[in-house]
Write a protein that holds these residues in place. Structure first.
Motif, PDB file in Angstrom:
ATOM      1  N   GLY A  34       0.823  -1.212   0.000  1.00  0.00           N
ATOM      2  CA  GLY A  34       0.000   0.000   0.000  1.00  0.00           C
ATOM      3  C   GLY A  34       0.849   1.250   0.000  1.00  0.00           C
ATOM      4  O   GLY A  34       0.523   2.230   0.673  1.00  0.00           O
ATOM      5  N   GLY A 102      -0.352   3.388  13.176  1.00  0.00           N
ATOM      6  CA  GLY A 102      -0.901   2.870  11.924  1.00  0.00           C
ATOM      7  C   GLY A 102      -2.194   2.123  12.193  1.00  0.00           C
ATOM      8  O   GLY A 102      -2.453   1.678  13.332  1.00  0.00           O
ATOM      9  N   SER A 103      -3.024   1.975  11.147  1.00  0.00           N
ATOM     10  CA  SER A 103      -4.281   1.264  11.396  1.00  0.00           C
ATOM     11  C   SER A 103      -4.048  -0.222  11.642  1.00  0.00           C
ATOM     12  O   SER A 103      -4.934  -0.908  12.144  1.00  0.00           O
ATOM     13  CB  SER A 103      -5.309   1.506  10.285  1.00  0.00           C
ATOM     14  N   LEU A 104      -2.854  -0.715  11.329  1.00  0.00           N
ATOM     15  CA  LEU A 104      -2.547  -2.110  11.679  1.00  0.00           C
ATOM     16  C   LEU A 104      -2.586  -2.306  13.192  1.00  0.00           C
ATOM     17  O   LEU A 104      -3.080  -3.320  13.684  1.00  0.00           O
ATOM     18  CB  LEU A 104      -1.165  -2.498  11.141  1.00  0.00           C
ATOM     19  N   TYR A 128      -8.463  -7.044   2.780  1.00  0.00           N
ATOM     20  CA  TYR A 128      -7.082  -6.655   3.061  1.00  0.00           C
ATOM     21  C   TYR A 128      -6.310  -7.845   3.641  1.00  0.00           C
ATOM     22  O   TYR A 128      -6.717  -8.415   4.663  1.00  0.00           O
ATOM     23  CB  TYR A 128      -7.109  -5.471   4.036  1.00  0.00           C
ATOM     24  N   TYR A 175     -16.134  -7.058   9.443  1.00  0.00           N
ATOM     25  CA  TYR A 175     -15.042  -6.171   9.021  1.00  0.00           C
ATOM     26  C   TYR A 175     -15.311  -5.695   7.597  1.00  0.00           C
ATOM     27  O   TYR A 175     -15.465  -6.506   6.682  1.00  0.00           O
ATOM     28  CB  TYR A 175     -13.709  -6.933   9.069  1.00  0.00           C
ATOM     29  N   ILE A 177     -14.373  -2.560   4.486  1.00  0.00           N
ATOM     30  CA  ILE A 177     -13.601  -1.412   3.975  1.00  0.00           C
ATOM     31  C   ILE A 177     -14.563  -0.732   2.994  1.00  0.00           C
ATOM     32  O   ILE A 177     -14.509  -0.956   1.789  1.00  0.00           O
ATOM     33  CB  ILE A 177     -12.308  -1.881   3.266  1.00  0.00           C
ATOM     34  N   ASN A 182     -10.502  -2.357  -0.494  1.00  0.00           N
ATOM     35  CA  ASN A 182      -9.229  -2.973  -0.863  1.00  0.00           C
ATOM     36  C   ASN A 182      -9.450  -4.473  -0.945  1.00  0.00           C
ATOM     37  O   ASN A 182      -9.809  -5.072   0.069  1.00  0.00           O
ATOM     38  CB  ASN A 182      -8.184  -2.638   0.216  1.00  0.00           C
ATOM     39  N   ASP A 210     -13.062   0.038   8.344  1.00  0.00           N
ATOM     40  CA  ASP A 210     -11.678   0.419   8.057  1.00  0.00           C
ATOM     41  C   ASP A 210     -11.717   1.417   6.893  1.00  0.00           C
ATOM     42  O   ASP A 210     -11.964   1.052   5.749  1.00  0.00           O
ATOM     43  CB  ASP A 210     -10.885  -0.851   7.698  1.00  0.00           C
ATOM     44  N   CYS A 212      -9.325   3.615   5.645  1.00  0.00           N
ATOM     45  CA  CYS A 212      -8.023   4.259   5.420  1.00  0.00           C
ATOM     46  C   CYS A 212      -7.855   4.854   4.011  1.00  0.00           C
ATOM     47  O   CYS A 212      -6.951   5.648   3.787  1.00  0.00           O
ATOM     48  CB  CYS A 212      -6.889   3.312   5.772  1.00  0.00           C
ATOM     49  N   TYR A 213      -8.727   4.478   3.059  1.00  0.00           N
ATOM     50  CA  TYR A 213      -8.601   5.056   1.697  1.00  0.00           C
ATOM     51  C   TYR A 213      -9.609   6.169   1.432  1.00  0.00           C
ATOM     52  O   TYR A 213      -9.702   6.673   0.311  1.00  0.00           O
ATOM     53  CB  TYR A 213      -8.764   3.950   0.638  1.00  0.00           C
ATOM     54  N   SER A 240      -6.347   6.345   9.052  1.00  0.00           N
ATOM     55  CA  SER A 240      -4.883   6.349   8.945  1.00  0.00           C
ATOM     56  C   SER A 240      -4.396   7.566   8.171  1.00  0.00           C
ATOM     57  O   SER A 240      -5.120   8.097   7.321  1.00  0.00           O
ATOM     58  CB  SER A 240      -4.452   5.079   8.199  1.00  0.00           C
ATOM     59  N   SER A 242      -1.608   7.008   6.539  1.00  0.00           N
ATOM     60  CA  SER A 242      -0.695   6.308   5.627  1.00  0.00           C
ATOM     61  C   SER A 242      -0.980   6.611   4.170  1.00  0.00           C
ATOM     62  O   SER A 242      -0.074   6.730   3.355  1.00  0.00           O
ATOM     63  CB  SER A 242      -0.805   4.796   5.832  1.00  0.00           C
ATOM     64  N   LYS A 243      -2.264   6.693   3.828  1.00  0.00           N
ATOM     65  CA  LYS A 243      -2.607   6.827   2.412  1.00  0.00           C
ATOM     66  C   LYS A 243      -2.723   8.293   2.013  1.00  0.00           C
ATOM     67  O   LYS A 243      -2.505   8.632   0.852  1.00  0.00           O
ATOM     68  CB  LYS A 243      -3.928   6.096   2.121  1.00  0.00           C
ATOM     69  N   ARG A 250       3.576   5.897  10.229  1.00  0.00           N
ATOM     70  CA  ARG A 250       2.927   4.971  11.158  1.00  0.00           C
ATOM     71  C   ARG A 250       1.986   5.689  12.129  1.00  0.00           C
ATOM     72  O   ARG A 250       2.127   5.562  13.365  1.00  0.00           O
ATOM     73  CB  ARG A 250       3.955   4.119  11.947  1.00  0.00           C
TER      74      ARG A 250
HETATM   75  C1  LIG Z   1      -7.576  -1.783   4.329  1.00  0.00           C
HETATM   76  C2  LIG Z   1      -6.297  -1.491   5.041  1.00  0.00           C
HETATM   77  N1  LIG Z   1      -6.305  -1.382   6.373  1.00  0.00           N
HETATM   78  C3  LIG Z   1      -5.182  -1.111   7.055  1.00  0.00           C
HETATM   79  C4  LIG Z   1      -3.978  -0.943   6.413  1.00  0.00           C
HETATM   80  C5  LIG Z   1      -2.755  -0.669   7.226  1.00  0.00           C
HETATM   81  O1  LIG Z   1      -2.407   0.663   7.123  1.00  0.00           O
HETATM   82  P1  LIG Z   1      -1.517   1.461   8.144  1.00  0.00           P
HETATM   83  O2  LIG Z   1      -0.327   1.902   7.387  1.00  0.00           O
HETATM   84  O3  LIG Z   1      -2.375   2.591   8.603  1.00  0.00           O
HETATM   85  O4  LIG Z   1      -1.161   0.554   9.281  1.00  0.00           O
HETATM   86  C6  LIG Z   1      -3.908  -1.036   5.024  1.00  0.00           C
HETATM   87  C7  LIG Z   1      -2.633  -0.867   4.320  1.00  0.00           C
HETATM   88  O5  LIG Z   1      -2.470  -1.031   3.147  1.00  0.00           O
HETATM   89  C8  LIG Z   1      -5.106  -1.322   4.336  1.00  0.00           C
HETATM   90  O6  LIG Z   1      -5.123  -1.457   2.996  1.00  0.00           O
END
Ligand SMILES: Cc1ncc(COP(=O)(O)O)c(C=O)c1O
Length: 412
Positions: A34, A102-104, A128, A175, A177, A182, A210, A212-213, A240, A242-243, A250
């Motif tokens: 990602g 991070g969302s992880l 994901y 869960y 998205i 994704n 989730d 994040c996009y 997040s 991140s994107k 993170r």
């Molecule tokens: C749907 C989804 N959730 C969570 C994440 C993790 O992202 P982060 O960098 O915020 O931990 C990603 C990363 O590609 C993702 O695609």
């Protein structure tokens, strides 16, 4: 004389995951992960933000959590509470937010709070990989529900929920998205979000959203977050930076009712996520986020166009895809004889990395000839060259495409 290296093996805790592979570098043409567009990281703005925030508040780094408590840097949570209201309709104050690494980490905290081996979670059939592997590792059953152009299919969700109920199983969460899925790139419309909430309420199953996009949408318009539409507080919302800014920072966040947030906070034992990143993000984002994101998405859309052109030119009708509504991925279907797990190996040897479909699906047979391509991180040139190499490898391995770059070829 050299001493024998210490043997840790007999001391390892039970149930560890397999050891990690050593990092061997990125492929020459990397369509995996990602990752974001390096040209679009707002480096100058971040430098100015570091300077300003450290000059003003640098001494607060002497205290864990910047003396703002364990939920994260207050100015970042204040920015998020304004942004989430404006963009996603979520009404939350700084105290309803937890900043995470991070969302992880958000997914880990949700899982640690809710899951035990043997539990069941409902996921989108294509989902994901990071979420799916976490569930497998925890010994949790992931029930995949098929998707269509509007995301999770409600008829299929209803039968999955009814079927589980009949068997005495109450899934721990659904869960989803929903906003640029994704890997499929769809956006769940508002009406379907309402249906999802209704089903979740009927069956007493919470939703993990989730999102994040959600900032990366071509036309900039998104439906309200499922969290914003819930009247019962049954949605945990994850986001997040991140994107929208950069994944290596993170920094992610969770919005949830205090009954859940307090449980997750008790499990977040790292004494807070990196403070400098949070400070820089708050300083940069408050004035610049709203102008940065449309510029980023315009650049991503241009790269998607390059990728679609390259795939069409190189694979012709052998490759099928739908234009994603936003994000950084193209989900591609190749003819049935292509096994993308094998294609992945052969392509890697030729310098091209791809994400094979089966790793992003609960239905390995459905995903066998599908693959995910990230178009954000390679340059336009790398996209064109990389897809040409991929098509050549695919033709050698599987005899498709029969025509390359619109030129008839004989199988090598
Ligand atoms: C749907 C989804 N959730 C969570 C994440 C993790 O992202 P982060 O960098 O915020 O931990 C990603 C990363 O590609 C993702 O695609």
């Amino acid at each position: 004389m050299t001493s024998a290296p210490f043997d840790f093996a007999p001391l390892l805790a039970a149930g560890l995951p397999p050891p990690a592979a050593k990092w061997t570098g990125l492929a020459r043409f990397s369509f995996v992960g990602g990752n974001n567009d390096p040209e679009q990281v707002p480096v100058d703005g971040l430098i100015a933000a570091v300077d300003a925030v450290l000059t003003r508040e640098g001494r607060t780094l002497a205290t864990y959590g910047l003396a703002n408590g364990p939920q994260g840097y207050l100015r970042l949570r204040e920015f998020l509470s304004l942004k989430l209201k404006r963009d996603a309709g979520i009404v939350c104050g700084a105290d309803d937010l937890l900043i995470v690494s991070g969302s992880l980490q958000a997914l880990d905290l949700v899982n640690q709070t809710l899951l035990a081996p043997g539990d069941t979670v409902i996921v989108e059939q294509q989902s994901y990989q990071g979420a799916l592997t976490r569930l497998t590792r925890l010994g949790v059953t992931a029930v995949g529900v098929p998707l269509d152009h509007d995301g999770l299919r409600m008829d299929a969700l209803e039968s999955a929920l009814a079927d589980l109920k009949q068997r005495g199983v109450r899934p721990k969460y659904i869960y989803t998205i929903p906003t640029v899925q994704n890997p499929t790139g769809t956006i769940m419309p508002e009406a379907r979000r309402a249906e999802l909430l209704k089903l979740a309420e009927t069956y007493g199953v919470p939703i993990v959203e989730d999102d994040c996009y959600a900032d990366l949408i071509w036309d900039g318009r998104r439906p309200p977050a499922i969290h914003a539409m819930s009247r019962t507080g049954n949605v945990i919302h994850i986001g997040s930076f991140s994107k929208s800014i950069a994944p290596a920072l993170r920094v992610g966040f969770i919005v949830a009712p205090w009954a859940m947030l307090s449980r997750m906070l008790a499990l977040k034992t790292d004494a807070g996520s990196g403070a400098l990143e949070q400070m820089v993000l708050a300083e940069y984002c408050a004035p610049h986020f709203a102008t940065h994101v449309p510029k980023l998405t315009r650049g991503l859309r241009a790269k998607l166009d390059t990728l679609m052109e390259a795939v069409n030119a190189q694979f012709g009708t052998a490759a099928e895809f739908e234009i994603p509504a936003g994000g950084i991925f193209l989900w591609v279907k190749l003819p049935d004889q292509v096994d993308t797990l094998k294609l992945y190996q052969a392509a890697l040897a030729a310098g091209v990395s791809i994400n094979p479909g089966p790793e992003w699906s609960t239905d390995k047979a459905y995903a066998k000839s599908r693959l995910r391509l990230c178009f954000a991180s390679p340059s336009h040139e790398q996209i064109r060259e990389g897809i040409a190499v991929l098509a050549e490898v695919c033709r050698k391995e599987f005899g498709v495409p029969a025509r390359i770059a619109n030129v008839e070829t004989a199988r090598a």
